[in-house]
Design a protein around this motif. Sequence first.
Motif, PDB file in Angstrom:
ATOM      1  N   SER A 123      55.691  62.126   1.130  1.00 28.01           N
ATOM      2  CA  SER A 123      57.045  62.113   0.774  1.00 28.01           C
ATOM      3  C   SER A 123      57.349  61.790  -0.788  1.00 28.01           C
ATOM      4  O   SER A 123      58.107  62.624  -1.389  1.00 28.01           O
ATOM      5  N   MET A 124      56.618  61.157  -1.493  1.00 30.19           N
ATOM      6  CA  MET A 124      56.444  60.907  -3.088  1.00 30.19           C
ATOM      7  C   MET A 124      56.229  62.398  -3.814  1.00 30.19           C
ATOM      8  O   MET A 124      56.683  62.582  -4.831  1.00 30.19           O
ATOM      9  N   ARG A 125      55.542  63.232  -3.119  1.00 27.39           N
ATOM     10  CA  ARG A 125      55.025  64.492  -3.868  1.00 27.39           C
ATOM     11  C   ARG A 125      56.019  65.554  -3.674  1.00 27.39           C
ATOM     12  O   ARG A 125      55.846  66.628  -3.948  1.00 27.39           O
ATOM     13  N   SER A 126      57.134  65.085  -2.738  1.00 20.27           N
ATOM     14  CA  SER A 126      58.038  66.146  -2.307  1.00 20.27           C
ATOM     15  C   SER A 126      59.275  65.941  -3.062  1.00 20.27           C
ATOM     16  O   SER A 126      59.637  64.947  -3.804  1.00 20.27           O
ATOM     17  N   ASP A 127      60.192  66.829  -3.124  1.00 18.23           N
ATOM     18  CA  ASP A 127      61.583  67.047  -3.752  1.00 18.23           C
ATOM     19  C   ASP A 127      62.578  66.057  -2.949  1.00 18.23           C
ATOM     20  O   ASP A 127      63.659  65.546  -3.843  1.00 18.23           O
ATOM     21  N   ASP A 128      62.319  65.953  -1.820  1.00 21.76           N
ATOM     22  CA  ASP A 128      63.330  65.182  -1.230  1.00 21.76           C
ATOM     23  C   ASP A 128      62.983  63.587  -0.613  1.00 21.76           C
ATOM     24  O   ASP A 128      62.861  62.928   0.469  1.00 21.76           O
ATOM     25  N   TYR A 129      62.394  63.091  -1.830  1.00 18.81           N
ATOM     26  CA  TYR A 129      61.653  61.694  -1.432  1.00 18.81           C
ATOM     27  C   TYR A 129      62.667  60.684  -1.050  1.00 18.81           C
ATOM     28  O   TYR A 129      63.703  60.242  -1.959  1.00 18.81           O
ATOM     29  N   ASP A 130      62.712  59.902  -0.072  1.00 19.41           N
ATOM     30  CA  ASP A 130      63.659  58.903   0.247  1.00 19.41           C
ATOM     31  C   ASP A 130      62.949  57.927   1.287  1.00 19.41           C
ATOM     32  O   ASP A 130      63.447  57.228   1.884  1.00 19.41           O
ATOM     33  N   ALA A 131      61.645  57.896   1.341  1.00 19.06           N
ATOM     34  CA  ALA A 131      60.892  57.035   2.194  1.00 19.06           C
ATOM     35  C   ALA A 131      60.785  55.735   1.559  1.00 19.06           C
ATOM     36  O   ALA A 131      60.669  55.768   0.248  1.00 19.06           O
ATOM     37  N   GLU A 132      60.536  54.812   2.232  1.00 23.83           N
ATOM     38  CA  GLU A 132      60.257  53.414   1.806  1.00 23.83           C
ATOM     39  C   GLU A 132      58.750  52.880   1.889  1.00 23.83           C
ATOM     40  O   GLU A 132      58.084  53.659   2.822  1.00 23.83           O
ATOM     41  N   MET A 133      58.203  52.309   0.963  1.00 22.22           N
ATOM     42  CA  MET A 133      57.027  51.919   1.134  1.00 22.22           C
ATOM     43  C   MET A 133      56.324  51.230   2.159  1.00 22.22           C
ATOM     44  O   MET A 133      56.998  50.284   2.533  1.00 22.22           O
ATOM     45  N   PRO A 134      55.475  51.615   2.831  1.00 24.72           N
ATOM     46  CA  PRO A 134      55.001  50.948   3.902  1.00 24.72           C
ATOM     47  C   PRO A 134      54.317  49.414   3.677  1.00 24.72           C
ATOM     48  O   PRO A 134      53.650  49.693   2.516  1.00 24.72           O
ATOM     49  N   GLY A 135      54.063  48.542   4.489  1.00 27.11           N
ATOM     50  CA  GLY A 135      53.593  47.320   4.199  1.00 27.11           C
ATOM     51  C   GLY A 135      52.309  46.967   5.003  1.00 27.11           C
ATOM     52  O   GLY A 135      52.234  45.536   5.150  1.00 27.11           O
ATOM     53  N   GLY A 136      51.832  47.889   5.803  1.00 27.11           N
ATOM     54  CA  GLY A 136      50.687  47.712   6.824  1.00 27.11           C
ATOM     55  C   GLY A 136      49.615  47.206   6.147  1.00 27.11           C
ATOM     56  O   GLY A 136      49.379  47.316   4.877  1.00 27.11           O
ATOM     57  N   GLU A 137      48.445  47.074   6.998  1.00 14.17           N
ATOM     58  CA  GLU A 137      46.936  46.863   6.407  1.00 14.17           C
ATOM     59  C   GLU A 137      46.431  47.946   6.051  1.00 14.17           C
ATOM     60  O   GLU A 137      46.842  49.257   6.366  1.00 14.17           O
ATOM     61  N   ASP A 138      45.338  47.983   5.199  1.00 14.36           N
ATOM     62  CA  ASP A 138      44.695  48.891   4.752  1.00 14.36           C
ATOM     63  C   ASP A 138      43.144  48.823   4.693  1.00 14.36           C
ATOM     64  O   ASP A 138      42.865  47.892   5.435  1.00 14.36           O
ATOM     65  N   LEU A 139      42.473  49.867   4.552  1.00 21.18           N
ATOM     66  CA  LEU A 139      41.093  49.968   4.898  1.00 21.18           C
ATOM     67  C   LEU A 139      40.206  50.821   3.745  1.00 21.18           C
ATOM     68  O   LEU A 139      41.101  51.868   3.400  1.00 21.18           O
ATOM     69  N   HIS A 140      39.386  50.409   3.111  1.00 19.21           N
ATOM     70  CA  HIS A 140      38.758  51.034   1.764  1.00 19.21           C
ATOM     71  C   HIS A 140      37.575  52.052   2.269  1.00 19.21           C
ATOM     72  O   HIS A 140      37.265  52.586   1.059  1.00 19.21           O
ATOM     73  N   ASP A 141      37.000  51.503   3.292  1.00 18.56           N
ATOM     74  CA  ASP A 141      35.777  52.510   3.476  1.00 18.56           C
ATOM     75  C   ASP A 141      35.808  53.165   4.720  1.00 18.56           C
ATOM     76  O   ASP A 141      35.735  52.815   5.942  1.00 18.56           O
ATOM     77  N   TYR A 142      36.239  54.595   4.699  1.00 21.32           N
ATOM     78  CA  TYR A 142      36.281  55.206   5.917  1.00 21.32           C
ATOM     79  C   TYR A 142      35.888  56.754   6.164  1.00 21.32           C
ATOM     80  O   TYR A 142      35.946  56.960   4.701  1.00 21.32           O
ATOM     81  N   PHE A 143      35.781  57.457   6.836  1.00 18.99           N
ATOM     82  CA  PHE A 143      35.396  58.614   6.878  1.00 18.99           C
ATOM     83  C   PHE A 143      36.105  59.529   7.946  1.00 18.99           C
ATOM     84  O   PHE A 143      36.683  59.103   9.005  1.00 18.99           O
ATOM     85  N   GLY A 144      36.815  60.586   7.504  1.00 20.10           N
ATOM     86  CA  GLY A 144      37.580  61.363   8.421  1.00 20.10           C
ATOM     87  C   GLY A 144      39.143  60.934   8.155  1.00 20.10           C
ATOM     88  O   GLY A 144      39.402  60.018   7.292  1.00 20.10           O
ATOM     89  N   GLY A 145      39.974  61.549   8.824  1.00 22.72           N
ATOM     90  CA  GLY A 145      41.276  61.148   8.676  1.00 22.72           C
ATOM     91  C   GLY A 145      42.043  62.094   7.479  1.00 22.72           C
ATOM     92  O   GLY A 145      41.480  62.601   6.852  1.00 22.72           O
TER      93      GLY A 145
END
Length: 243
Positions: A162-184
């Motif tokens: 959404s940030m890369r689009s011209d109609d950005y209006d989303a709120e930043m999510p606040g969930g958990e993250d993962l730093h070492d992953y494959f795929g997706g």
Amino acid sequence: MIARPTGQAEGPYDAAFLPRQQMVLTAAHQPIDEPVAKFGGQPVWLSEPAWPVDPTSGGPLVFIGQFPVPGPEPRMAYLFLHEKGIIMGGLDPEAGDAVLLVQPDGRIPSFAVIGPPGTRGRTLWRWGPGYTEVPVEWRIDLQPIPPEIDRSIDEQAAFERSMRSDDYDAEMPGGEDLHDYFGGSACYPNHEARVDSPWQFLFKISDGGGAEGDPYFLNFGHGYGFAFVSPDHREGRFFWECS
């Protein structure tokens, strides 16, 4: 279940391989000589050895690890990085100081310089007592990601879209993250990949080595490294970035 090509990805922001899986490391008690996912040790080549060298200095790049490329044919992607002092190459995915080679039936990137037969550099390491450099080798097991974390990564990726689009209006999510992953689909520190379509995201790895007990030393400026393959899975790209 291993990740499989989706056949639907158009570029680095799409999920080229599903399901997304986390990388879990297990110390190797003897050298790994099979074509399996791993950090460190020596590359287990599926074709003729092809050790890249730095285009400027001519010195062999450091072997970081090897990673499977999902698809109908067994393929591996081999990651090599330049290391000057403790600074890693890879800010520019086509500078030749970060090379991701695919075997078998792979293409050597046009910017990569391959050393003469017999070229062999050093491998991934960690800090030992007295700041000695200790070579390491870790088997990578690809395991399922808890659904809530998998969903959180997808929400962050959607926010970045959404940030890369011209109609950005989303709120930043606040969930958990993962730093070492494959795929997706991947999340990038500054919300944009440094490669364009049709490159497809393969895996994300974090840096480390500053804390006691870290499994290896990789200096990405407290950031992350990202690997990509071409749509035919025969050529690779890699870059790292920090916030």
